[in-house]
Motif scaffolding. Structure first.
Motif, PDB file in Angstrom:
ATOM      1  N   LEU A 100       0.825  -1.201   0.000  1.00  0.00           N
ATOM      2  CA  LEU A 100       0.000   0.000   0.000  1.00  0.00           C
ATOM      3  C   LEU A 100       0.865   1.259   0.000  1.00  0.00           C
ATOM      4  CD1 LEU A 100      -2.850   1.183   0.087  1.00  0.00           C
ATOM      5  CD2 LEU A 100      -2.722   1.097   2.594  1.00  0.00           C
ATOM      6  N   LYS A 101       1.912   1.280   0.831  1.00  0.00           N
ATOM      7  CA  LYS A 101       2.812   2.442   0.873  1.00  0.00           C
ATOM      8  C   LYS A 101       3.456   2.692  -0.487  1.00  0.00           C
ATOM      9  CE  LYS A 101       4.303   2.421   5.727  1.00  0.00           C
ATOM     10  NZ  LYS A 101       5.477   2.326   6.636  1.00  0.00           N
ATOM     11  N   ILE A 102       3.891   1.631  -1.134  1.00  0.00           N
ATOM     12  CA  ILE A 102       4.549   1.764  -2.434  1.00  0.00           C
ATOM     13  C   ILE A 102       3.582   2.351  -3.458  1.00  0.00           C
ATOM     14  CG2 ILE A 102       5.483   0.420  -4.367  1.00  0.00           C
ATOM     15  CD1 ILE A 102       6.770  -1.425  -2.247  1.00  0.00           C
ATOM     16  N   PHE A 103       2.370   1.832  -3.503  1.00  0.00           N
ATOM     17  CA  PHE A 103       1.396   2.349  -4.461  1.00  0.00           C
ATOM     18  C   PHE A 103       1.044   3.810  -4.171  1.00  0.00           C
ATOM     19  CE2 PHE A 103       0.346  -2.151  -5.424  1.00  0.00           C
ATOM     20  CZ  PHE A 103       0.426  -2.081  -6.808  1.00  0.00           C
ATOM     21  N   GLN A 104       0.874   4.154  -2.927  1.00  0.00           N
ATOM     22  CA  GLN A 104       0.448   5.513  -2.572  1.00  0.00           C
ATOM     23  C   GLN A 104       1.533   6.553  -2.811  1.00  0.00           C
ATOM     24  OE1 GLN A 104      -1.155   5.274   1.439  1.00  0.00           O
ATOM     25  NE2 GLN A 104      -3.176   4.670   0.662  1.00  0.00           N
ATOM     26  N   SER A 105       2.742   6.114  -3.130  1.00  0.00           N
ATOM     27  CA  SER A 105       3.804   7.061  -3.460  1.00  0.00           C
ATOM     28  C   SER A 105       3.747   7.482  -4.928  1.00  0.00           C
ATOM     29  CB  SER A 105       5.178   6.432  -3.176  1.00  0.00           C
ATOM     30  OG  SER A 105       5.449   5.374  -4.098  1.00  0.00           O
ATOM     31  N   MET A 106       2.851   6.879  -5.702  1.00  0.00           N
ATOM     32  CA  MET A 106       2.796   7.117  -7.148  1.00  0.00           C
ATOM     33  C   MET A 106       1.711   8.132  -7.505  1.00  0.00           C
ATOM     34  SD  MET A 106       3.241   3.100  -8.189  1.00  0.00           S
ATOM     35  CE  MET A 106       3.000   3.342  -9.948  1.00  0.00           C
ATOM     36  N   LYS A 107       1.944   8.851  -8.574  1.00  0.00           N
ATOM     37  CA  LYS A 107       1.020   9.891  -9.027  1.00  0.00           C
ATOM     38  C   LYS A 107      -0.335   9.304  -9.359  1.00  0.00           C
ATOM     39  CE  LYS A 107       0.755  13.783 -12.257  1.00  0.00           C
ATOM     40  NZ  LYS A 107       1.431  14.496 -13.371  1.00  0.00           N
ATOM     41  N   GLY A 108      -1.389   9.923  -8.818  1.00  0.00           N
ATOM     42  CA  GLY A 108      -2.749   9.466  -9.039  1.00  0.00           C
ATOM     43  C   GLY A 108      -3.201   8.388  -8.070  1.00  0.00           C
ATOM     44  N   LEU A 109      -2.262   7.805  -7.329  1.00  0.00           N
ATOM     45  CA  LEU A 109      -2.581   6.713  -6.412  1.00  0.00           C
ATOM     46  C   LEU A 109      -2.371   7.119  -4.947  1.00  0.00           C
ATOM     47  CD1 LEU A 109      -0.886   3.727  -8.309  1.00  0.00           C
ATOM     48  CD2 LEU A 109      -3.201   4.643  -8.581  1.00  0.00           C
ATOM     49  N   GLU A 110      -2.298   8.418  -4.691  1.00  0.00           N
ATOM     50  CA  GLU A 110      -1.984   8.892  -3.344  1.00  0.00           C
ATOM     51  C   GLU A 110      -2.997   8.409  -2.299  1.00  0.00           C
ATOM     52  OE1 GLU A 110      -0.239  11.783  -6.332  1.00  0.00           O
ATOM     53  OE2 GLU A 110      -2.172  10.751  -6.064  1.00  0.00           O
ATOM     54  N   LYS A 111      -4.230   8.188  -2.725  1.00  0.00           N
ATOM     55  CA  LYS A 111      -5.263   7.753  -1.781  1.00  0.00           C
ATOM     56  C   LYS A 111      -5.825   6.375  -2.148  1.00  0.00           C
ATOM     57  CE  LYS A 111      -6.705  12.492  -0.694  1.00  0.00           C
ATOM     58  NZ  LYS A 111      -7.851  13.451  -0.647  1.00  0.00           N
ATOM     59  N   VAL A 112      -5.086   5.646  -2.940  1.00  0.00           N
ATOM     60  CA  VAL A 112      -5.591   4.367  -3.434  1.00  0.00           C
ATOM     61  C   VAL A 112      -5.741   3.354  -2.305  1.00  0.00           C
ATOM     62  CG1 VAL A 112      -3.375   3.192  -3.937  1.00  0.00           C
ATOM     63  CG2 VAL A 112      -5.378   2.784  -5.389  1.00  0.00           C
ATOM     64  N   GLU A 113      -6.693   2.461  -2.466  1.00  0.00           N
ATOM     65  CA  GLU A 113      -6.873   1.350  -1.527  1.00  0.00           C
ATOM     66  C   GLU A 113      -6.674   0.037  -2.273  1.00  0.00           C
ATOM     67  OE1 GLU A 113     -10.526   1.494   0.611  1.00  0.00           O
ATOM     68  OE2 GLU A 113     -10.348   3.631   1.087  1.00  0.00           O
ATOM     69  N   ILE A 114      -6.100  -0.931  -1.566  1.00  0.00           N
ATOM     70  CA  ILE A 114      -5.861  -2.244  -2.143  1.00  0.00           C
ATOM     71  C   ILE A 114      -7.066  -3.140  -1.879  1.00  0.00           C
ATOM     72  CG2 ILE A 114      -4.500  -4.361  -1.873  1.00  0.00           C
ATOM     73  CD1 ILE A 114      -2.032  -2.668  -1.532  1.00  0.00           C
TER      74      ILE A 114
END
Length: 813
Positions: free
Chosen positions: A466-480
């Motif tokens: 989750l931390k890795i994904f949320q570091s990416m543009k557009g995915l700052e608030k993404v949920e797995i």
């Protein structure tokens, strides 16, 4: 002597012991594996069900009639290799049984929800040309279509389509369970059994005779009488003799230790132990052969996770033990699938849009010949994909938490994964100089918000993912929705197989798919159709009391399928094999646009192509191609006219208007053969000329008007003309390379990318590691492309010439 099979109960009791080769124990599934289940869609929902015929899975399954049922061919495994093998076997007329643990998972896209790509798209078109099922099902389920490498030449363009995972599974199940293909042809010979294949029934003995023989080279019609006056026929004869000799009933008799007599299975529903007799078995176990699933440091037995469930499908252990007992060279490979994301938590506006192409080109040659788009494209129900990328912060976390990644059994704990579909950790480690890697966000269907982040596999603990994904543009608030995981499994070095994919040591046993060391749905399906065809032809003929049939073998000059199988059985593989266009020395001729022209008639000859419309489509396409090429050949203009109408660049620059050229004519075919000239450009000029003539002659006859080349043959017409001279050069390069097989390579040669810029990093690494002494040895290195071998040959010849020149200068001084 008959091998006593091991019951499933014994196998499960032995499971922990089987994995004792690593001292790491299997554990229960982490409770955090599924944070969400089914997510209703708000973005792409449509009523897509009208494109499929739903069926009740449980009521559609035909089970073995009794505990002593008998079939010609048994296919173990209902993945992509198994589906193609079972349907191919059935098309040859063999009574076929497909055994799968769970019929509801038939047609499951376990990882990437897409079909095709560069090299892979060629395989899908070839499967379709042989009446296989993957292309048709992909067309019926596709929601996003693109032709990759569109700006490059036709030889390297690869069709790719994003699937609706539910539709793909439903469409495949409808075909398999209701036994009908797209043309309505019934697979009357195909039955399906829900069961776990526990073991093989074998008759043992040194040099034992097979129950389902294939013909020997001497039985091949016309081989002995083949005209060998030309070098091309000589090459063809040599290829046939080599392929057939390793595929025949007698060729491997000295290696044979057993023959197939059937399969032992445990019925999924009744738990009854069943012995089912057959003359051939096609083993397509995928990632299930002693499979272990991993998230972080958690390890648990299984072949894969069931979608939207905490359950896993159990691994196949008994089959692995049998293969091990008969000396099959087993190794461990791994693959991974990324986390699935909740599309409602993605900032889509911050990502780069990747729209589908229109018109969408189908995989199916029949549909293409009709001028039809895939069904969902035809009604405008296509989706957009999006692109984001990693960054330096992402890479920092990827390396910082590397100690939490799984410990694998292969490669001293590092795991032996696919080089060309690596985890995000492998990307960052291998390309430390890069500051970002692209990731494509691919919605998994029309009725879900679940998104597949292509290129982001990495089995870290879920909170780290989750931390890795949320570091990416557009995915700052993404949920797995579900975390990614890896699976490690046994594979067989495919050098123990013939070109028909039959095992040399166990007659009637065929292997196909990831068990042979490949990666990808398309590579699996390609092997499945060859294994199923040969098993079906041999076993069906034996049951009917007919003479042994000729093996169905495709050469490297005939198909990418031929390249794939030849690479596997001659070179083997030490890492998951993936198809690329660069692996084929004949890639100019082996294009995605002409797969049907190359293979469909051969498929009909061998009993694989049974659809009359498909054969009619070939005739129609060949006529259209011939007519349009003839039209180009017969249309001529002065060079100055071509330049005036299309610009100087059309005719090679300002030289087009040099004095004296005004009286020189060129045909449209010659103009199209020039660089940077497209068929569309040429036909536009032709259309203008036709229109001007009509206006001058006051002719409104529709029959005299210029009509553009139909889309169904556009790429083939353009490629036929543009590659005409290259095909001749290709043949010369290959001929010179064949003569150079015995040439020596200097032991002190330096393998460095700065010296050999056309070589890939993989090729440089392997050449430096193995340091072959001859080109014959170099040709056996898995991963070294034919083009690179030719380049290496010219490089060595140049070095030798420079060395001789230097010695002459030293003597002279």
């Amino acid at each position: 002597m008959i091998y006593n099979t091991i019951t499933i109960i014994s196998i499960m009791n032995m499971l922990q012991a089987v994995y004792s080769f690593s001292s790491r124990r299997a554990i229960s599934i982490p409770s955090s594996f599924f944070s969400k289940a089914n997510i209703p869609s708000t973005k792409y929902r449509i009523h897509a069900q009208k494109f499929i015929a739903h069926s009740s899975t449980s009521s559609s399954i035909r089970r073995a009639a009794s505990s002593t049922s008998s079939y010609d061919v048994i296919v173990i495994g209902g993945g992509h290799a198994g589906s193609e093998a079972a349907t191919a076997s059935a098309r040859t007329g063999a009574r076929t049984l497909l055994i799968t643990q769970n019929a509801t998972t038939l047609g499951e896209l376990s990882c990437n929800p897409s079909i095709g790509g560069i090299g892979k798209g060629h395989l899908v078109r070839e499967i379709d040309a042989l009446n296989g099922v993957m292309g048709e099902v992909a067309d019926a389920s596709g929601i996003h279509f693109r032709m990759l490498n569109r700006r490059k030449g036709p030889a390297v363009r690869g069709p790719r389509a994003q699937m609706d995972r539910d539709l793909y599974k439903d469409n495949m199940q409808n075909l398999l369970l209701n036994n009908k293909d797209s043309s309505g042809t019934a697979y009357e010979n195909l039955e399906i059994l829900e069961a776990s294949a526990d073991d093989l029934l074998l008759d043992e003995g040194e040099g034992i005779e097979t129950l389902a023989p294939l013909a020997d080279p001497a039985d091949i019609i016309g081989l002995d009488n083949m005209d060998t006056s030309s070098s091309s026929n000589n090459d063809e004869r040599a290829r046939l003799e080599k392929a057939m000799a390793t595929s025949s009933a007698k060729a491997n008799i000295s290696n044979r230790r057993a023959r197939i007599r059937g399969v032992v299975a445990i019925d999924t529903n009744t738990k009854e132990r069943i012995e089912i007799e057959s003359k051939s078995v096609v083993l397509t176990t995928g990632t299930f052969l002693r499979g272990v699933l991993m998230i972080g440091h958690d390890r648990y037995s299984g072949g894969r996770h069931l979608r939207d469930s905490e359950e896993v499908e159990p691994p196949s252990v008994g089959l692995a033990l049998t293969l091990e007992r008969f000396g099959f060279p087993l190794g461990r490979l791994k693959t991974g699938t990324p986390a699935r994301l909740d599309g409602r938590t993605i900032d889509w506006d911050s990502c780069n849009i990747q729209p589908s192409e229109r018109p969408a080109l189908p995989f199916s040659h029949v549909r293409q010949s009709r001028g039809e788009e895939p069904p969902l494209a035809a009604v405008g129900s296509l989706i957009d994909c999006y692109q984001t990328a990693t960054n330096e912060e992402t890479h920092k976390m990827v390396m910082e938490y590397a100690h939490l990644l799984p410990q694998y059994d292969g490669m001293d704990g590092k795991g032996n994964g696919p080089r060309y579909c690596p985890s995000i950790y492998k990307k960052v480690e291998r390309f430390a100089e890069r500051k970002s890697h692209n990731s494509f966000l691919e919605p998994e269907g029309l009725n879900t918000d679940i998104v597949y982040p292509n290129g982001m596999s990495g089995p870290y603990p879920e909170e780290i993912q989750l931390k890795i994904f949320q570091s990416m543009k557009g995915l700052e608030k993404v949920e797995i929705v579900r975390p990614g995981y890896d699976v490690e499994y046994d594979f067989v070095n495919p050098q123990v197989l013939t070109h028909t994919l039959e095992a040399k040591s166990i007659a009637g046993l065929y292997l196909a798919g990831q068990i042979c060391g490949t990666t990808g749905y398309e590579e699996a399906g390609a092997q499945g159709i060859i294994a199923g065809a040969n098993a079906g032809r041999a076993s069906g003929a034996a049951s009917r009391g007919e003479k042994a049939p000729v093996p169905f073998v495709l050469g490297r000059d005939e198909a990418y399928i031929g390249v794939l199988i030849d690479d596997l059985v001659t070179k083997g593989t030490s890492e998951p094999y993936r198809m690329f266009t660069s692996r084929a020395e004949y890639r100019i001729s082996l294009r995605a646009d002409n797969a049907d022209l190359r293979l469909t008639r051969k498929g009909a000859e061998y009993g694989l192509v049974t659809d009359p419309e498909r054969l009619a489509a070939i005739d129609m396409r060949e006529t259209l191609i011939s007519d349009n090429v003839d039209r180009l050949r017969n249309f001529k203009l002065f060079v100055t006219d071509w330049s005036k109408r299309g610009g100087n660049d059309l005719m090679g620059g300002a030289s087009a208007n040099k004095k004296g050229r005004e009286g020189h004519k060129k045909s449209a075919e010659e103009v199209l053969g020039m660089p940077n000239v497209s068929l569309k450009m040429v036909e536009q000029i032709m259309a203008d000329v036709f229109e001007e003539k009509q206006q001058q002659e006051d002719d409104d006859n529709e029959d005299t008007k210029m009509t553009p080349t139909p889309l169904s043959v556009y790429d083939t017409v353009e490629a036929t003309v543009k590659y005409k001279s290259y095909v001749v050069r290709q043949e010369k390069d290959i001929a010179s390379w064949r003569k150079a097989q015995g040439a020596k390579i200097p032991p002190n040669i330096i393998y460095d990318h700065s010296i050999m810029p056309t070589f890939s990093k993989e090729e440089i690494e392997k050449l430096d590691q193995f340091r072959p002494s001859t080109f014959a040895e170099a040709s056996q290195i898995q991963g070294l492309t034919p083009q690179s071998l030719v380049y290496l040959y010219h490089h060595v010849m140049r070095l030798n010439k420079e060395s001789r020149q230097k010695k002459r200068e030293e003597v002279a001084s």
